[in-house]
Structure formats: structure tokens, C-alpha cells
Design a protein around this motif. Structure first.
Motif, PDB file in Angstrom:
ATOM      1  N   LYS A 145      58.624  47.786  54.322  1.00  9.65           N
ATOM      2  CA  LYS A 145      58.337  46.363  54.284  1.00  9.65           C
ATOM      3  C   LYS A 145      59.538  45.574  54.793  1.00  9.65           C
ATOM      4  CE  LYS A 145      57.731  42.529  51.036  1.00  9.65           C
ATOM      5  NZ  LYS A 145      59.045  41.938  51.317  1.00  9.65           N
ATOM      6  N   SER A 146      59.269  44.469  55.472  1.00 13.95           N
ATOM      7  CA  SER A 146      60.308  43.587  55.989  1.00 13.95           C
ATOM      8  C   SER A 146      61.182  44.358  56.972  1.00 13.95           C
ATOM      9  CB  SER A 146      61.104  42.997  54.818  1.00 13.95           C
ATOM     10  OG  SER A 146      61.912  41.922  55.243  1.00 13.95           O
ATOM     11  N   SER A 147      62.491  44.437  56.755  1.00 16.29           N
ATOM     12  CA  SER A 147      63.324  45.250  57.646  1.00 16.29           C
ATOM     13  C   SER A 147      62.880  46.703  57.626  1.00 16.29           C
ATOM     14  CB  SER A 147      64.799  45.148  57.239  1.00 16.29           C
ATOM     15  OG  SER A 147      65.327  43.880  57.572  1.00 16.29           O
ATOM     16  N   GLY A 148      62.368  47.167  56.476  1.00 12.59           N
ATOM     17  CA  GLY A 148      61.836  48.520  56.393  1.00 12.59           C
ATOM     18  C   GLY A 148      60.580  48.683  57.225  1.00 12.59           C
ATOM     19  N   GLY A 149      59.753  47.638  57.275  1.00 11.08           N
ATOM     20  CA  GLY A 149      58.568  47.664  58.123  1.00 11.08           C
ATOM     21  C   GLY A 149      58.941  47.684  59.595  1.00 11.08           C
ATOM     22  N   THR A 288      49.908  35.435  54.705  1.00  6.53           N
ATOM     23  CA  THR A 288      49.628  34.234  55.496  1.00  6.53           C
ATOM     24  C   THR A 288      50.628  33.113  55.231  1.00  6.53           C
ATOM     25  OG1 THR A 288      48.104  33.453  53.770  1.00  6.53           O
ATOM     26  CG2 THR A 288      47.150  34.702  55.596  1.00  6.53           C
ATOM     27  N   LEU A 289      51.417  33.227  54.162  1.00  6.45           N
ATOM     28  CA  LEU A 289      52.398  32.201  53.808  1.00  6.45           C
ATOM     29  C   LEU A 289      53.827  32.697  54.002  1.00  6.45           C
ATOM     30  CD1 LEU A 289      50.703  31.048  50.459  1.00  6.45           C
ATOM     31  CD2 LEU A 289      50.402  30.062  52.749  1.00  6.45           C
ATOM     32  N   ASP A 290      54.021  33.685  54.862  1.00 12.01           N
ATOM     33  CA  ASP A 290      55.338  34.287  55.044  1.00 12.01           C
ATOM     34  C   ASP A 290      56.366  33.242  55.477  1.00 12.01           C
ATOM     35  OD1 ASP A 290      56.454  37.380  55.545  1.00 12.01           O
ATOM     36  OD2 ASP A 290      57.521  35.821  56.652  1.00 12.01           O
ATOM     37  N   GLU A 291      57.473  33.164  54.723  1.00 16.56           N
ATOM     38  CA  GLU A 291      58.501  32.153  54.973  1.00 16.56           C
ATOM     39  C   GLU A 291      59.269  32.390  56.271  1.00 16.56           C
ATOM     40  OE1 GLU A 291      58.501  32.924  50.439  1.00 16.56           O
ATOM     41  OE2 GLU A 291      58.141  34.037  52.295  1.00 16.56           O
ATOM     42  N   TYR A 292      59.207  33.619  56.774  1.00 18.11           N
ATOM     43  CA  TYR A 292      59.922  33.938  58.011  1.00 18.11           C
ATOM     44  C   TYR A 292      59.000  33.912  59.234  1.00 18.11           C
ATOM     45  CZ  TYR A 292      63.431  35.441  54.648  1.00 18.11           C
ATOM     46  OH  TYR A 292      64.341  35.476  53.616  1.00 18.11           O
ATOM     47  N   GLU A 316      45.715  40.464  56.884  1.00 22.14           N
ATOM     48  CA  GLU A 316      46.521  39.403  56.287  1.00 22.14           C
ATOM     49  C   GLU A 316      46.042  39.169  54.869  1.00 22.14           C
ATOM     50  OE1 GLU A 316      46.907  35.846  58.615  1.00 22.14           O
ATOM     51  OE2 GLU A 316      47.671  36.935  60.377  1.00 22.14           O
ATOM     52  N   PHE A 317      46.967  38.743  54.014  1.00 26.33           N
ATOM     53  CA  PHE A 317      46.642  38.494  52.620  1.00 26.33           C
ATOM     54  C   PHE A 317      47.323  37.198  52.183  1.00 26.33           C
ATOM     55  CE2 PHE A 317      50.291  41.236  53.056  1.00 26.33           C
ATOM     56  CZ  PHE A 317      51.232  40.720  52.186  1.00 26.33           C
ATOM     57  N   MET A 318      46.769  36.549  51.191  1.00 23.62           N
ATOM     58  CA  MET A 318      47.279  35.249  50.753  1.00 23.62           C
ATOM     59  C   MET A 318      48.497  35.439  49.857  1.00 23.62           C
ATOM     60  SD  MET A 318      46.914  31.987  51.012  1.00 23.62           S
ATOM     61  CE  MET A 318      45.246  31.727  51.615  1.00 23.62           C
ATOM     62  N   ASP A 319      49.674  35.413  50.479  1.00 24.20           N
ATOM     63  CA  ASP A 319      50.923  35.539  49.719  1.00 24.20           C
ATOM     64  C   ASP A 319      52.083  35.231  50.659  1.00 24.20           C
ATOM     65  OD1 ASP A 319      52.668  35.991  47.637  1.00 24.20           O
ATOM     66  OD2 ASP A 319      51.813  37.920  47.085  1.00 24.20           O
ATOM     67  N   SER A 320      53.281  35.177  50.070  1.00 21.73           N
ATOM     68  CA  SER A 320      54.492  34.922  50.841  1.00 21.73           C
ATOM     69  C   SER A 320      55.163  36.241  51.212  1.00 21.73           C
ATOM     70  CB  SER A 320      55.429  34.028  50.026  1.00 21.73           C
ATOM     71  OG  SER A 320      55.773  34.664  48.808  1.00 21.73           O
ATOM     72  N   HIS A 321      56.478  36.194  51.455  1.00 22.09           N
ATOM     73  CA  HIS A 321      57.188  37.398  51.908  1.00 22.09           C
ATOM     74  C   HIS A 321      57.668  38.265  50.746  1.00 22.09           C
ATOM     75  CE1 HIS A 321      59.335  39.697  54.988  1.00 22.09           C
ATOM     76  NE2 HIS A 321      60.375  39.746  54.173  1.00 22.09           N
ATOM     77  N   SER A 322      57.995  37.648  49.630  1.00 26.39           N
ATOM     78  CA  SER A 322      58.639  38.366  48.529  1.00 26.39           C
ATOM     79  C   SER A 322      57.619  38.928  47.534  1.00 26.39           C
ATOM     80  CB  SER A 322      59.599  37.431  47.789  1.00 26.39           C
ATOM     81  OG  SER A 322      60.581  36.926  48.663  1.00 26.39           O
TER      82      SER A 322
END
Length: 341
Positions: A145-149, A288-292, A316-322
Motif C-alpha cells: 500500500k502507498s509506497s509499498g503499492g 476516492t478521497l485520497d489526500e495525495y 475504488e472505495f469511499m475512504d482516504s489514504h490512511s
């Protein structure tokens, strides 16, 4: 299936000597102990496929075992999925690719060390020689995920001989959208330290409580160490920023070096498209709300993958990055099924 007999995750640590990391510029540890999840029937004279799970920036393999009230750790999640019959048994390896700058992006860099080689050569060979693995490409997957993704997707593109499946959760891509918006905030923090990366790091590392507003600069330093290292400078600070710290104007030649690592640019090369086509499973998702702004990069990547006839699944899913590790409950069953016997 004998998985019902052990309701708790079975964890061990495997020490990787880290010969690949010897002499790294930051003086980071070479020998590292990495956590490994073993499936319930491990030890029954069987061999198992392996998923390599890569942590995000400022995290490492140990982070997957962090307890949080009301939320499963990743090993607990995998164990529940397997014992419930919803996931094929597999070994899950959680590598340690941490650096003084907060992470390696799982790339080889003269600023941090040979973390790509360390993972695809030394970690994999150590796991295969130590544990009862099915030591073939068709039984090996990579996820994160994130950098891991980002790392999982890039490694799948660059090392198709190693991995047969990959999952990228909210991975770094679309660099114009995910990194550039943070340049001004990083420049403001750096200005407080008179432009000295070394002074910033000394202050940040010595702080008992890390200043949250300064994390943006650490993040940019970590990315620059991966994408635009400078071997002519002494560590720390052996990097080239992709912008002028005083005016925040982009430095185009450095920025082009960054873009060479961007998955939405990498997919334009046929060798990487062929690598992705060779995968049994390619799964991507993003909030869908990813801050980056990563949802936009993922949409671009998915559209290009479709154009280039690369079989993949994007959600996509309804959430942010964390705090989205619950999404592994979607990818882990898919990956384990695709690399099972």
C-alpha cells in the motif's frame, strides 16, 4: 483442510544477512529480522506459495503487526481468511526496507542502497532456502500500500521472472498530481532550517514527538533519495530536489528523473507492458478521497492498462489514504488463489 486447528497467527522472524546493503551511504543496518506469517498447516510436510507484503513510507514489515483496538492486524486478517476457507494457505513475508530517510521506495539508489536488489535477490533467496516454500515464480506474489503499492507494481513490471501476481493499494503514481502539490509545503519547512537538509534531519530525528507539519519535507527527501540521488554529495543530503527551495520553481531535468519512476509513465514502455500481461493477477484499488490525489493517477494507469490490453482489476472505495489496511482482505485472497497449486 487443517487450518481450523490454530485460531491465532503463527509468526516467526527470519534474519536476512543484508550483504546487498553493506556499505550503504546512510550507514543503515545490513542484517535485518523480518516478520513472516506461517499458514495453519505449515509443518505438515507441505510447501506453500509466498506473498511479499511491502510497507508504506515511514513503515516497515513490523508495522503490519501493530495492534489497534477494533482492527485486525494483517496476520490476524490472513489467518481468519484462511481458517474461514476464504483464502488459500500461503506464507506472507513482510520485508524491512527502511532507511534513515523514512523508506527506500524499494529501488536501487546511490543515496540509500540497493534495496531493489536486496528484495528480489537476497530476501527471496533467503526465504526460499529457509522455509518450506514453493520456490517458483508461479507461486510468488507481491503486494503493498502507498509506497509499498508503488514498490509492488514497479517490481512486478521490472521483475516478471520473480512474481506471478501483484496488488497495488493506493500506490504512488501520477507524480504530477501526488508529489508536486506538496513541494511548497516542503519548501516552507526547509526554509526554517536555512535550506539545510542535514540540519532538518538532525532536528527531526532528535525530536521526541515528530512535528507533523514537517513530515512533508521528510517525505520529499525520501522520494528524492530514491528518484534523484546525488552521489557527489555527502550523506545526509546526498540528493537533488526537483524544485528550487527558494522559489519553488520546478527543476525540469531533475523532475524528468522522477517521472522515469512513475508507473503511469513506465507503462508506456513495451517491456513493462509485457511484464504486466504475464501476471496471473493484477489488482489495484484506491480511495476516492485520497489526500495525495492517487485516485486520479490510478484512473490514468487503469485506462492505459485497458488500452494496452493488460488484464487487471481496479476498484475504488469511499475512504482516504490512511488506515485502509482492511483492503488487504480483498487482495490477499485473490493473490493466494492465483499462486496456489
Amino acid at each position: 483442510m487443517t487450518g481450523h486447528r490454530d485460531p491465532y497467527p503463527r509468526m516467526i522472524e527470519v534474519t536476512v544477512p543484508g550483504t546487498t546493503l553493506r556499505g550503504n551511504p546512510l550507514g543503515d543496518p545490513c542484517s535485518r529480522r523480518i516478520p513472516v506469517y506461517l499458514p495453519p498447516s505449515y509443518g505438515d510436510n507441505k510447501r506453500f506459495p509466498v506473498i511479499y507484503l511491502l510497507a508504506g513510507f515511514a513503515s516497515t514489515g513490523q508495522s503490519f503487526m501493530n495492534y489497534s483496538f477494533g482492527r485486525q492486524t494483517v496476520p490476524e486478517m490472513a489467518n481468519a481468511l484462511i481458517t474461514g476457507g476464504n483464502m488459500a494457505e500461503c506464507i506472507i513475508v513482510m520485508p524491512d526496507c527502511m532507511t534513515r530517510y523514512g523508506g527506500s521506495q524499494y529501488v536501487n539508489s546511490v543515496a540509500t542502497g540497493l534495496y531493489e536488489s536486496y528484495l528480489v535477490e537476497e530476501v527471496i533467496s533467503t526465504i526460499d532456502s529457509t522455509l518450506c516454500t514453493l520456490a517458483e515464480r508461479k507461486h510468488r506474489a507481491v503486494a503493498g500500500k502507498s509506497s509499498g503499492g508503488f514498490g509492488a507494481l514497479r517490481l512486478a513490471m521490472r521483475h516478471p521472472e520473480r512474481f506471478a501476481a501483484a496488488a497495488c493499494h493506493s500506490g504512488d503514481m501520477g507524480f504530477e498530481l501526488c508529489y508536486k502539490p506538496n513541494f511548497p509545503a516542503a519548501a516552507r519547512v526547509l526554509e526554517q532550517y536555512r535550506g539545510s537538509i542535514a540540519d532538518f534531519l538532525l532536528s527531526y530525528e532528535s525530536a521526541l514527538k515528530k512535528p507533523q507539519r514537517e513530515f512533508t519535507l521528510l517525505d520529499i527527501i525520501g522520494m528524492a533519495a530514491a528518484y534523484s540521488p546525488d552521489a557527489s554529495k555527502e550523506a545526509p543530503g546526498n540528493i537533488r530536489l526537483p524544485f528550487n527551495p527558494h522559489t519553488c520553481e520546478p527543476i525540469e531535468n531533475v523532475w524528468q528523473e522522477w517521472l522515469a519512476f512513475d508507473p503511469v509513465e513506465m507503462i508506456e514502455r513495451e517491456e513493462y507492458r509485457e511484464a504486466l500481461r504475464s501476471l496471473n493477477t493484477l489488482y489495484l484499488d484506491c480511495g476516492t478521497l485520497d489526500e495525495y490525489n492517487l485516485q486520479f493517477g490510478h484512473r490514468i494507469f487503469s485506462a492505459k492498462a485497458t488500452t494496452y490490453a493488460i488484464n487487471h482489476h481496479y476498484e475504488e472505495f469511499m475512504d482516504s489514504h490512511s488506515n485502509t489496511s482492511y483492503r488487504y482482505a480483498v487482495s490477499l485472497p485473490l493473490l493466494s488463489a492465483s499462486i496456489a497449486d
